[in-house]
Design an enzyme around this catalytic site. Sequence first.
Site, PDB file in Angstrom:
ATOM      1  CB  SER A  14      -0.940  -0.029   1.213  1.00 48.35           C
ATOM      2  OG  SER A  14      -1.852   1.042   1.183  1.00 48.35           O
ATOM      3  CG  HIS A  41      -4.130  -0.909  -0.783  1.00 49.16           C
ATOM      4  ND1 HIS A  41      -4.006  -0.743   0.579  1.00 49.16           N
ATOM      5  CD2 HIS A  41      -4.624  -2.167  -0.952  1.00 49.16           C
ATOM      6  CE1 HIS A  41      -4.403  -1.843   1.191  1.00 49.16           C
ATOM      7  NE2 HIS A  41      -4.776  -2.725   0.287  1.00 49.16           N
ATOM      8  CG  ASP A 133      -5.846  -5.242   2.605  1.00 52.76           C
ATOM      9  OD1 ASP A 133      -6.522  -6.220   2.972  1.00 52.76           O
ATOM     10  OD2 ASP A 133      -5.675  -4.944   1.413  1.00 52.76           O
TER      11      ASP A 133
END
Length: 333
Positions: A14, A41, A133
């Site tokens: 991310s 992401h 995540d």
Amino acid sequence: MDADAPPVIGVGASAGGVEALLDLAERLDPDLPAAVLVVLHQPAEAPTVLPELMDRRCALPVRHAVHGERPVAGAVLLAPPDHHLLIVDGRLEVTRGPRENGHRPAIDPLFRALAIESGPRAIGCVLSGLLDDGAAGLLALVRHGGTAVVQDPDEALYPSMPRAALEQVPGAIVTSLAEMSTTFSQLAARPVIGGRRPSPRLERELTLSRAGVGVNDQERPPGPPAGLVCPDCSGPLFDLSEDNLLRYRCRVGHAWSEKSLSSVQDDGIERALFTALQALEDKADLQHRIARAAHDRGSARTADRARETAHQALQSAGLVRDLLADRKAGDSA
């Protein structure tokens, strides 16, 4: 699990992930005996040139994954923007299933798919990123025989995701980007031992991540009611928590970890506070106008009431401003 299928390495990143992925791409072994699937992401509508940038630096071919293809050893395939990347029955699924942790693509769905599809051949890797995540999916992958690799949090530009992964999988291999390629090659070349049948709940969660694949409406919900509302669809959330892992999912498939749900709730509270502040200041402004108009026509009582109402609205607005200031101070602490 196809005995002839290559090992699969799932990599999730991310914030700070672009830098980490470019660094890793330069170091990947040209003879890596595994397929590499990457989830980063990224904004749904933003164009991305990451595959091209990685391809220039990598000895292996790098491109976006194509729905329906089979992963092959020695290739790096990235999830396209606004699509989850899964592997089901030996083929890749590039799907617009429900967002998880507010993201699509998300890392957890890839790791769950690898747990089911590849079992002990699966390798899951978490790189730099915010929140958590990938932690729940990495735990599922390890429970089904796979291996967890985590970027050293002290090296990551944003250590939150690596640290969250290590909280759930403390036995994960922690390595720097400089050593990660060697670790991947060693893990991919080792003999495969064991494996276990996927749990029904894991299979159901994967089904919920797949666009166009529904779950029987007559089936019971994913878990007991959590008494919370899904930020994505306003439906009820159900509790999938276990041990020290708090997780929630709504009936249509949106999933939330504790940190991602807390973060989106914080955003919602801040929006609500700014909306309240705007409404209170608008009310005060209107009441001042009413007071001036009433004063001009000689209605002293009406003017006094309007001024008092404006004063109360401004007092309330001050309290809201204080709340917003306290929240910002807490975020920066």
